[in-house]
Design an enzyme around this catalytic site. Structure first.
Site, PDB file in Angstrom:
ATOM      1  N   CYS A  67       0.801  -1.218   0.000  1.00 49.98           N
ATOM      2  CA  CYS A  67       0.000   0.000   0.000  1.00 49.98           C
ATOM      3  C   CYS A  67       0.836   1.270   0.000  1.00 49.98           C
ATOM      4  O   CYS A  67       0.303   2.369  -0.155  1.00 49.98           O
ATOM      5  CB  CYS A  67      -0.962  -0.004   1.191  1.00 49.98           C
ATOM      6  N   ASP A  99     -14.954   7.245   2.805  1.00 50.09           N
ATOM      7  CA  ASP A  99     -15.102   6.005   3.570  1.00 50.09           C
ATOM      8  C   ASP A  99     -14.421   4.859   2.821  1.00 50.09           C
ATOM      9  O   ASP A  99     -13.879   5.039   1.736  1.00 50.09           O
ATOM     10  CB  ASP A  99     -16.582   5.711   3.821  1.00 50.09           C
ATOM     11  N   ASP A 100     -14.479   3.671   3.400  1.00 48.34           N
ATOM     12  CA  ASP A 100     -13.743   2.540   2.840  1.00 48.34           C
ATOM     13  C   ASP A 100     -14.372   1.987   1.571  1.00 48.34           C
ATOM     14  O   ASP A 100     -13.680   1.380   0.751  1.00 48.34           O
ATOM     15  CB  ASP A 100     -13.639   1.425   3.888  1.00 48.34           C
ATOM     16  N   ASP A 117      -9.512  -2.335  -5.014  1.00 54.18           N
ATOM     17  CA  ASP A 117      -8.207  -2.108  -4.403  1.00 54.18           C
ATOM     18  C   ASP A 117      -7.142  -2.873  -5.175  1.00 54.18           C
ATOM     19  O   ASP A 117      -7.269  -4.085  -5.377  1.00 54.18           O
ATOM     20  CB  ASP A 117      -8.206  -2.560  -2.941  1.00 54.18           C
ATOM     21  N   ASP A 276     -10.982   0.483   8.070  1.00 53.19           N
ATOM     22  CA  ASP A 276      -9.834  -0.425   8.095  1.00 53.19           C
ATOM     23  C   ASP A 276      -8.563   0.392   7.901  1.00 53.19           C
ATOM     24  O   ASP A 276      -8.566   1.462   7.301  1.00 53.19           O
ATOM     25  CB  ASP A 276      -9.968  -1.564   7.084  1.00 53.19           C
TER      26      ASP A 276
END
Length: 411
Positions: A67, A99-100, A117, A276
């Protein structure tokens, strides 16, 4: 090794030479360095020879690992803020709160959760990388209180320079994790890329009553983190050849573990605020949660679960450029205790890959939830701080838990 088709090679290279550029990479001349050094023409579909057992080390084929390869919050906000606002009434959660995952109402009470992702490998083993990337992508759905249903794979792979078996292993790792999550791979997309990249576009479902968001933390809540920190720091130490075997093993095991059980317990204990912890580091994700919730978080550094050797590597300066990108967003919203070291701050900015869930839990439920997490095989879950009334900074970091909780039990 398959013998090259010399007629095909002559035809393709002849066209490249006439144009003055390699037709599959116009930035290079023809004959290109690959042909000059290895007698291989990638444009003609030829591949580098594979001799003996294949030991692919994926991190040698990327600049930034995991990441840490993502665009920072500051730059991302500058881009996304210029986009038009989406006003569809069916959109429950979109870009506005960062937000996620996005949440869309498909029928009353039933919500669609969607996320994507993709990132570069932080480990060398292709199968393990596939597992980690899948866990990381699915985590966004879990952070919203939902369950994944389907996924599409997205992979960038240097198909002419790495063996097909490595790409197969990456995809198989992702598919195995999807099986563990009860989700199905329905298709995907691939590109021939100089850097290895892999991830998933995931669709999940959540009921409105189970939905958790990063905008629902309340003063008085207790903050619980379910996985240890340090994956980015250990990944860089590994690229430099300075990570211990125990640190790399612990990091890989943590990253390749689904947040599924933690999310199920979170919903069972009626938690409403969660996120997360991934590429923006603990501080980046916590800061965003507090800004959206209009509250302040107080956390204790010595309460944080850390992977082995993380602080030692940080003290030696082994943290990536992602730290500076993460700090550019978070530092103006954070107040550090005066005795915090630069290495300790680096751990808080460290870009996590497939990190844990960060939950904001009403205090009367926190003890029972923490006990349940430990009982269900999530041993590193820990209370790391609390939520207070809003103040001049979104996050305050103390060295010790006593400075955050005083003599009162966190539970």
């Amino acid at each position: 090794m398959k013998k090259p088709d010399l007629a095909k090679r002559k035809k393709v290279m002849g066209r490249s030479i006439r144009l003055g550029h390699c037709v599959c990479d116009p930035s290079k001349p023809c004959p290109c360095p690959m042909f000059q050094h290895h007698n291989v023409c990638l444009c003609a579909g030829e591949h580098l020879p594979v001799k003996g057992p294949v030991d692919v080390k994926l991190t040698r084929h990327v600049r930034s690992a995991g990441c840490a390869s993502k665009i920072g919050q500051e730059d991302l906000h500058a881009v996304l803020s210029k986009l038009p606002k989406v006003t569809d009434k069916r959109l429950v959660i979109g870009l506005a709160t960062a937000d996620d995952a996005g949440v869309f109402e498909i029928r009353p009470g039933t919500l669609l959760v969607q996320t994507v992702d993709v990132f570069t490998p932080g480990v060398d083993d292709p199968y393990t990388f596939g597992r980690i990337a899948a866990c990381n992508a699915l985590s966004d759905v879990y952070a919203m209180g939902g369950g994944p249903v389907t996924a599409l794979s997205i992979i960038g792979f240097p198909i002419h320079t790495l063996p097909h078996s490595a790409m197969t292993a990456i995809l198989r790792g992702g598919m195995d994790v999807l099986g563990e999550a009860g989700a199905v791979l329905v298709g995907g997309h691939s590109i021939n890329d100089d850097e290895v990249k892999f991830g998933l576009a995931v669709t999940g479902l959540v009921t409105r009553s189970a939905l958790t968001t990063n905008a629902a933390a309340k003063p008085g809540d207790v903050l619980i983190l379910t996985k240890p920190l340090g994956t980015g720091i250990i990944a860089l130490a590994g690229q430099l050849g300075r990570a211990s075997a125990r640190a790399q093993k612990a990091a890989a095991e943590s990253m390749a573990t689904l947040n599924r059980r933690a999310a199920e317990l979170m919903v069972r204990h009626r938690v409403k605020a969660a996120t997360d912890v991934t590429g923006f580091g603990l501080l980046g994700h916590l800061t965003r949660m507090m800004l959206e919730s209009k509250a302040t978080a107080e956390i204790a550094f010595d309460a944080l679960p850390l992977l082995p050797d993380t602080l030692d590597y940080a003290t030696a300066g082994m943290y990536s450029g992602a730290n500076e990108r993460n700090a550019s967003f978070s530092e103006k919203h954070t107040r550090f205790a005066s005795n915090m070291t630069e290495a300790e701050q680096a751990v808080l900015y460290d870009a996590q890959t497939s990190g844990g869930l960060l939950m904001s839990v009403p205090p009367l439920r926190a003890g029972a939830l923490l006990k349940a997490l430990h009982a269900e095989g999530i041993p590193h879950a820990a209370i790391i701080g609390r939520v207070t009334l809003p103040s001049s900074r979104a996050v305050k970091v103390e060295r010790s838990a006593e400075n955050v909780f005083g003599n009162i039990s966190a539970c």
